[in-house]
Design an enzyme around this catalytic site. Sequence first.
Site, PDB file in Angstrom:
ATOM      1  CB  CYS A   2      -0.945   0.086   1.187  1.00 15.43           C
ATOM      2  SG  CYS A   2      -2.089  -1.269   1.334  1.00 15.43           S
ATOM      3  NE  ARG A  27       4.969   1.579   0.135  1.00  8.26           N
ATOM      4  CZ  ARG A  27       6.034   1.488   0.901  1.00  8.26           C
ATOM      5  NH1 ARG A  27       7.190   1.905   0.462  1.00  8.26           N
ATOM      6  NH2 ARG A  27       5.955   0.990   2.104  1.00  8.26           N
ATOM      7  CD1 TRP A  74      -0.262  -6.380  -2.753  1.00  3.92           C
ATOM      8  CD2 TRP A  74      -0.765  -6.921  -0.642  1.00  3.92           C
ATOM      9  NE1 TRP A  74       0.028  -7.717  -2.572  1.00  3.92           N
ATOM     10  CE2 TRP A  74      -0.267  -8.080  -1.295  1.00  3.92           C
ATOM     11  CE3 TRP A  74      -1.140  -7.023   0.693  1.00  3.92           C
ATOM     12  CZ2 TRP A  74      -0.142  -9.306  -0.658  1.00  3.92           C
ATOM     13  CZ3 TRP A  74      -1.017  -8.253   1.330  1.00  3.92           C
ATOM     14  CH2 TRP A  74      -0.525  -9.377   0.656  1.00  3.92           C
ATOM     15  CG  ASN A 100       0.962   0.638   4.307  1.00 10.68           C
ATOM     16  OD1 ASN A 100       0.663  -0.549   4.300  1.00 10.68           O
ATOM     17  ND2 ASN A 100       2.133   1.092   3.913  1.00 10.68           N
ATOM     18  N   GLY A 101      -1.361  -1.069   6.509  1.00  4.62           N
ATOM     19  CA  GLY A 101      -1.159  -1.902   7.703  1.00  4.62           C
ATOM     20  C   GLY A 101      -2.433  -2.652   8.053  1.00  4.62           C
ATOM     21  CD  GLU A 486      16.506 -14.037  -6.336  1.00  9.46           C
ATOM     22  OE1 GLU A 486      15.820 -14.476  -5.402  1.00  9.46           O
ATOM     23  OE2 GLU A 486      16.268 -12.940  -6.889  1.00  9.46           O
ATOM     24  CE  LYS A 490      13.311 -12.056  -8.692  1.00  6.55           C
ATOM     25  NZ  LYS A 490      13.854 -12.095  -7.393  1.00  6.55           N
ATOM     26  CD  GLU A 493       9.631 -12.725  -6.765  1.00  9.79           C
ATOM     27  OE1 GLU A 493       9.485 -12.200  -5.659  1.00  9.79           O
ATOM     28  OE2 GLU A 493      10.642 -12.528  -7.472  1.00  9.79           O
ATOM     29  CG  HIS A 509      17.381 -37.668  -2.389  1.00  9.60           C
ATOM     30  ND1 HIS A 509      17.544 -38.992  -2.060  1.00  9.60           N
ATOM     31  CD2 HIS A 509      18.629 -37.136  -2.385  1.00  9.60           C
ATOM     32  CE1 HIS A 509      18.822 -39.249  -1.853  1.00  9.60           C
ATOM     33  NE2 HIS A 509      19.500 -38.134  -2.045  1.00  9.60           N
ATOM     34  CE  LYS A 608      11.273  -3.600  -4.712  1.00 10.91           C
ATOM     35  NZ  LYS A 608      11.971  -4.790  -5.216  1.00 10.91           N
TER      36      LYS A 608
HETATM   37  C1  G6P Z   1       8.586  -9.103  -1.063  1.00  9.55           C
HETATM   38  C2  G6P Z   1       9.213  -8.669  -2.361  1.00  9.55           C
HETATM   39  C3  G6P Z   1      10.505  -9.453  -2.592  1.00  9.55           C
HETATM   40  C4  G6P Z   1      11.437  -9.283  -1.406  1.00  9.55           C
HETATM   41  C5  G6P Z   1      10.761  -9.658  -0.094  1.00  9.55           C
HETATM   42  C6  G6P Z   1      11.596  -9.234   1.109  1.00  9.55           C
HETATM   43  O1  G6P Z   1       8.160 -10.418  -1.162  1.00  9.55           O
HETATM   44  O2  G6P Z   1       8.326  -8.864  -3.436  1.00  9.55           O
HETATM   45  O3  G6P Z   1      11.134  -8.985  -3.757  1.00  9.55           O
HETATM   46  O4  G6P Z   1      12.560 -10.072  -1.597  1.00  9.55           O
HETATM   47  O5  G6P Z   1       9.505  -8.980   0.025  1.00  9.55           O
HETATM   48  O6  G6P Z   1      11.659  -7.841   1.115  1.00  9.55           O
HETATM   49  P1  G6P Z   1      12.802  -6.989   1.761  1.00  9.55           P
HETATM   50  O7  G6P Z   1      12.426  -5.569   1.450  1.00  9.55           O
HETATM   51  O8  G6P Z   1      12.783  -7.281   3.223  1.00  9.55           O
HETATM   52  O9  G6P Z   1      14.081  -7.393   1.130  1.00  9.55           O
END
Ligand code: G6P
Length: 613
Positions: A2, A27, A74, A100-101, A486, A490, A493, A509, A608
Amino acid sequence: MCGIVGYIGSRTAYPILIKGLQRLEYRGYDSAGIALVDNGKAFIHKCRGKVRDLEQIVKGKNISGSIGIGHTRWATHGVPNDVNAHPHRSMNGKFVVVHNGIIENYSHIRTLLVEKGYKFESQTDTEVLANLIEDIYMSAQCDAESAIRTALQKVVGAYGLAIICTDEPEKLFGTRKGSPLVLGMGNGEYFLASDATPIVEYTDKMLYINDEELVVATPKGIRLTNIYEEVDKKIDVTTVDMKLDNIDKGSFPHYMLKEIHEQPNTIADTFRGRLLADQHQIFLGGISDVLPRLARARRIIIVACGTSYYAGLVGEYLIEEYARINVEVEYASEFRYRNPVITSEDVIIAISQSGETADTLAAIRMAKQKGALILGICNVVGSSIPRETDAGIYTHAGPEIGVASTKAFTAQTVVLTMMALLLGKKRGEISEELYNSLIEDLATVPATISRILADEEKVREIAERYKGATNALYLGRGVLYPVALEGALKLKEISYIHAEGYPAAEMKHGPIALIDNLMPVFVLATKDKYYEKVVNNIQEVKARQGQVIAVVTSGDTVIRKMADYVIEIPQVDEPFTPLLAVVPLQLFSYYVAVMRGCNVDQPRNLAKSVTVE
Ligand code: G6P
């Protein structure tokens, strides 16, 4: 998670709010809205969808007024729809709120308000809060500031709030607990936002609001107090160094592609003043005061979420290898509730791009109470985590706007690499000779990444071939295992293809059962101590008709004969391969997502900055 924006001053608020929301859309982006006060009346426009949808619906409506608040959402409480979109107005129209929250005790408060005759339009906790403030305001016949203060004392949960009271239309209220809020200080005008990005084009002077502080802004000035006492607090202004082109896409079609390409520069920025290659020195100013304690640590526990967690896993390999300190890496969300055994000999390192992730923040608060030294590796300057740690290192990767993290990962990994080498040296675990040569090699990483990026077209071709896949597997060993994780993260996501990362040796396994002739398997197979074993894994995949895309060291002829595709990365010392190997995986995910028509920068359901649990 948000975005909040607010404005008070002499300009028309609408364009400032809309532009602010566009900048904050990363956000959260399932609905958007604004409220503007004109002649003592609040006009609210909101809808499900993006900020551009909001711009459509306000056409022909009243958008005048020089005070206003806005929100991009969000969803937490209530599905994303027009009604649940913020701002929310209290029943008698006295207060308008964006939030927000999560207000955790909203249900209890709502019941009490319903008993008093309050009616609710939405399913949100925010509307409950707006009505709680109004109820106090009307029954106690106090001013808006007192009503907000009293209401917040009754609230359990997290909030970043911008509030307007229609009876006091010359004031903009802002307050936070657990969700970030910044006030930009202009000349006779103030800008409120969840982060500095919507503000920097107007002013570089920021007041970072702390938890449980309440700011009241009028065109004549501001007042800062605590929600528990009405005593004026000192206004601590920070000058931020964020340029507008840091937050624009430039000539790139997406932020994510821009951020992938920025990596040679962002890593150079992370090095600046820290990796002194010609003097064979690493200087980490942010932790120099606590370095002796860090070097004596019995154990380092890295806490993080998402991509930052994977950077932490790379850190585990490197710190254990070079500094010989026991390292554990924990998902912050698990760690915070597990009642872990922590002593004052432990050091906690929180890794977070945003510096606001709720679970990571809660994890360090818990560990602090148990006496551990708390360090942070964060990207957003002035965010909550760096402000709550004992010391730390900023990654200096610049604003990361694409929701899928890329340049933050490499910057975090670079910081952990420097930390591992520095600790190794300080503890006498690595020789002067090795230290010097690793430093020299590390300094070449930005230029090496530029060479990998120059081969982008090759990765695009591979993406074209596999864009229709429904599953993908990523395999790596040692320091490349976290890179496999990672790479898989990616892909899922942003392209919504199911993908898993595995230690290559674990393939037999379980995941091997999934392999067929449609399954792309990325194998990270650079020339390191695992090379021969990983070559065997490739044979095992090929024996089952799997499609192998191997990331190999330049010049490898063995794997070239086995794999369907090879992506070459230049030879570097083993600890630095994650920094290189991750780049083609980022590009692959990007191109697959674009080819599948996905919204790369704003993937569905994600946000984000995750400021709720
Ligand atoms: C969200 C974002 C990710 C990020 C994660 C942790 O899931 O979409 O890209 O890695 O939060 O966020 P931070 O700001 O703590 O690295």
